[in-house]
Design a protein around this motif. Structure first.
Motif, PDB file in Angstrom:
ATOM      1  N   TRP A  30       0.837  -1.196   0.000  1.00 51.35           N
ATOM      2  CA  TRP A  30       0.000   0.000   0.000  1.00 51.35           C
ATOM      3  C   TRP A  30       0.863   1.234   0.000  1.00 51.35           C
ATOM      4  N   ARG A  31       1.217   1.713  -1.167  1.00 53.47           N
ATOM      5  CA  ARG A  31       2.015   2.926  -1.297  1.00 53.47           C
ATOM      6  C   ARG A  31       1.426   3.762  -2.427  1.00 53.47           C
ATOM      7  N   ALA A  32       1.811   5.046  -2.413  1.00 48.69           N
ATOM      8  CA  ALA A  32       1.305   5.929  -3.464  1.00 48.69           C
ATOM      9  C   ALA A  32       1.887   5.523  -4.808  1.00 48.69           C
ATOM     10  N   VAL A  33       1.060   5.400  -5.810  1.00 44.75           N
ATOM     11  CA  VAL A  33       1.531   5.121  -7.166  1.00 44.75           C
ATOM     12  C   VAL A  33       1.949   6.436  -7.796  1.00 44.75           C
ATOM     13  N   VAL A  34       3.233   6.546  -8.118  1.00 48.55           N
ATOM     14  CA  VAL A  34       3.745   7.784  -8.696  1.00 48.55           C
ATOM     15  C   VAL A  34       3.411   7.853 -10.176  1.00 48.55           C
ATOM     16  N   TYR A  35       3.526   6.699 -10.806  1.00 50.26           N
ATOM     17  CA  TYR A  35       3.303   6.675 -12.242  1.00 50.26           C
ATOM     18  C   TYR A  35       2.959   5.261 -12.651  1.00 50.26           C
ATOM     19  N   HIS A  36       2.106   5.085 -13.584  1.00 50.67           N
ATOM     20  CA  HIS A  36       1.979   3.762 -14.175  1.00 50.67           C
ATOM     21  C   HIS A  36       1.700   3.911 -15.656  1.00 50.67           C
ATOM     22  N   ASP A  37       2.141   2.914 -16.402  1.00 48.19           N
ATOM     23  CA  ASP A  37       2.248   3.135 -17.842  1.00 48.19           C
ATOM     24  C   ASP A  37       0.940   2.913 -18.591  1.00 48.19           C
ATOM     25  N   THR A  38      -0.181   2.873 -17.895  1.00 46.83           N
ATOM     26  CA  THR A  38      -1.434   2.799 -18.619  1.00 46.83           C
ATOM     27  C   THR A  38      -1.961   4.196 -18.956  1.00 46.83           C
ATOM     28  N   THR A  39      -1.310   5.227 -18.418  1.00 46.45           N
ATOM     29  CA  THR A  39      -1.729   6.579 -18.781  1.00 46.45           C
ATOM     30  C   THR A  39      -0.912   7.045 -19.987  1.00 46.45           C
ATOM     31  N   ARG A  40      -1.513   7.775 -20.866  1.00 45.41           N
ATOM     32  CA  ARG A  40      -0.858   8.121 -22.128  1.00 45.41           C
ATOM     33  C   ARG A  40       0.360   9.023 -21.923  1.00 45.41           C
ATOM     34  N   ARG A  41       0.254   9.946 -20.981  1.00 42.24           N
ATOM     35  CA  ARG A  41       1.336  10.915 -20.799  1.00 42.24           C
ATOM     36  C   ARG A  41       2.661  10.195 -20.491  1.00 42.24           C
ATOM     37  N   GLU A  42       2.606   9.247 -19.545  1.00 46.35           N
ATOM     38  CA  GLU A  42       3.835   8.565 -19.154  1.00 46.35           C
ATOM     39  C   GLU A  42       4.326   7.574 -20.203  1.00 46.35           C
ATOM     40  N   LEU A  43       3.404   7.014 -20.988  1.00 47.53           N
ATOM     41  CA  LEU A  43       3.804   6.045 -22.005  1.00 47.53           C
ATOM     42  C   LEU A  43       4.810   6.616 -22.988  1.00 47.53           C
ATOM     43  N   SER A  44       4.723   7.911 -23.236  1.00 52.38           N
ATOM     44  CA  SER A  44       5.582   8.507 -24.253  1.00 52.38           C
ATOM     45  C   SER A  44       6.997   8.765 -23.733  1.00 52.38           C
ATOM     46  N   LYS A  45       7.233   8.519 -22.440  1.00 52.35           N
ATOM     47  CA  LYS A  45       8.555   8.875 -21.928  1.00 52.35           C
ATOM     48  C   LYS A  45       9.192   7.741 -21.127  1.00 52.35           C
ATOM     49  N   PRO A  46       9.853   6.815 -21.815  1.00 52.98           N
ATOM     50  CA  PRO A  46      10.580   5.783 -21.079  1.00 52.98           C
ATOM     51  C   PRO A  46      11.810   6.379 -20.404  1.00 52.98           C
ATOM     52  N   LEU A  47      12.323   5.684 -19.403  1.00 57.29           N
ATOM     53  CA  LEU A  47      13.550   6.114 -18.743  1.00 57.29           C
ATOM     54  C   LEU A  47      14.725   5.854 -19.675  1.00 57.29           C
ATOM     55  N   PHE A  48      15.760   6.688 -19.576  1.00 61.89           N
ATOM     56  CA  PHE A  48      16.931   6.508 -20.434  1.00 61.89           C
ATOM     57  C   PHE A  48      18.189   6.886 -19.671  1.00 61.89           C
ATOM     58  N   SER A  49      19.208   6.056 -19.815  1.00 63.76           N
ATOM     59  CA  SER A  49      20.510   6.356 -19.225  1.00 63.76           C
ATOM     60  C   SER A  49      21.548   6.415 -20.335  1.00 63.76           C
ATOM     61  N   ALA A  50      22.130   7.614 -20.530  1.00 60.49           N
ATOM     62  CA  ALA A  50      23.177   7.754 -21.549  1.00 60.49           C
ATOM     63  C   ALA A  50      24.421   6.994 -21.106  1.00 60.49           C
ATOM     64  N   ARG A  51      24.695   7.014 -19.790  1.00 65.87           N
ATOM     65  CA  ARG A  51      25.905   6.353 -19.283  1.00 65.87           C
ATOM     66  C   ARG A  51      25.890   4.855 -19.573  1.00 65.87           C
ATOM     67  N   TYR A  52      24.747   4.224 -19.380  1.00 69.01           N
ATOM     68  CA  TYR A  52      24.647   2.777 -19.582  1.00 69.01           C
ATOM     69  C   TYR A  52      24.037   2.416 -20.932  1.00 69.01           C
ATOM     70  N   GLN A  53      23.667   3.440 -21.701  1.00 66.83           N
ATOM     71  CA  GLN A  53      23.003   3.195 -22.998  1.00 66.83           C
ATOM     72  C   GLN A  53      21.852   2.207 -22.823  1.00 66.83           C
ATOM     73  N   LEU A  54      20.970   2.579 -21.909  1.00 65.68           N
ATOM     74  CA  LEU A  54      19.901   1.685 -21.498  1.00 65.68           C
ATOM     75  C   LEU A  54      18.604   2.474 -21.451  1.00 65.68           C
ATOM     76  N   THR A  55      17.548   1.838 -21.885  1.00 65.07           N
ATOM     77  CA  THR A  55      16.247   2.490 -21.798  1.00 65.07           C
ATOM     78  C   THR A  55      15.200   1.457 -21.399  1.00 65.07           C
ATOM     79  N   GLY A  56      14.136   1.909 -20.792  1.00 64.85           N
ATOM     80  CA  GLY A  56      13.089   0.982 -20.378  1.00 64.85           C
ATOM     81  C   GLY A  56      12.008   1.693 -19.605  1.00 64.85           C
ATOM     82  N   LYS A  57      10.925   0.980 -19.393  1.00 62.17           N
ATOM     83  CA  LYS A  57       9.755   1.602 -18.768  1.00 62.17           C
ATOM     84  C   LYS A  57       9.039   0.565 -17.902  1.00 62.17           C
TER      85      LYS A  57
END
Ligand code: SF4
Length: 171
Positions: A30-57
């Motif tokens: 039971w914690r506050a949901v900060v973000y979940h990917d069923t909303t359109r706004r967040e779907l368009s912005k996956p996380l990205f790390s230039a240092r690790y050349q890694l992306t994901g959501k």
């Protein structure tokens, strides 16, 4: 007026019980949901790390004080222990959140059909992730790559089945 107060009280009680039942059915804390990917706004912005050349959501991100907890949901998965590939996927989300916020998650959560697993974000898991990424990147340069048949059912559903020389035969 007293009837209105009683009706509102009963409605509030019903909503509270309903939300508790829903929360219990997810198996998530039971914690506050900060973000979940069923909303359109967040779907368009996956996380990205230039240092690790890694992306994901991740499917969800929960608040844990200043840190965030990634949640990956596999509703069809019936296993009673977390699969290595899923652990590494969750590890990648932990790393991405750490990179994005500067605060390391203490753990991530894997939700299968029947179970929720807490996967601690440790130095060992970080090392395993980095080594796996290095192997995957090395594989990208290979001209011949053996197919994995660890999950044979994938061939049955694969769109390349009619062209792939390694496809498993199904009756
Ligand atoms: S058909 Fe070929 S590419 Fe598709 S899952 Fe099977 S082995 Fe992999």
């Amino acid at each position: 007026m007293i009837w209105l107060a009683i009706i509102l009280g009963l409605l509030g009680l019903w909503l509270w019980r309903r939300s508790n039942a829903l929360r219990a059915s997810t198996g998530l804390p039971w914690r506050a949901v900060v973000y979940h990917d069923t909303t359109r706004r967040e779907l368009s912005k996956p996380l990205f790390s230039a240092r690790y050349q890694l992306t994901g959501k991740p499917d969800y991100v929960l608040a844990d004080g200043k840190a965030l907890i990634p949640v990956e949901v596999k509703p069809q998965r019936q296993a009673t222990s977390p699969r290595q590939g899923d652990i590494l996927q969750l590890a990648a989300y932990c790393l991405l959140l750490e990179e994005a916020t500067g605060v390391a998650p203490r753990y991530g959560l894997l939700r299968y059909a029947q179970h929720t697993f807490q996967v601690d974000w440790t130095d060992q898991l970080y090392q395993a992730l980095i080594e796996t990424l290095a192997i995957m990147r090395a594989d990208l340069t290979l001209t011949e790559v053996e197919r994995s048949h660890e999950e044979p059912w994938r061939c049955n559903a694969c769109g390349f089945g009619d062209r792939c020389t390694d496809a498993l035969e199904y009756d």
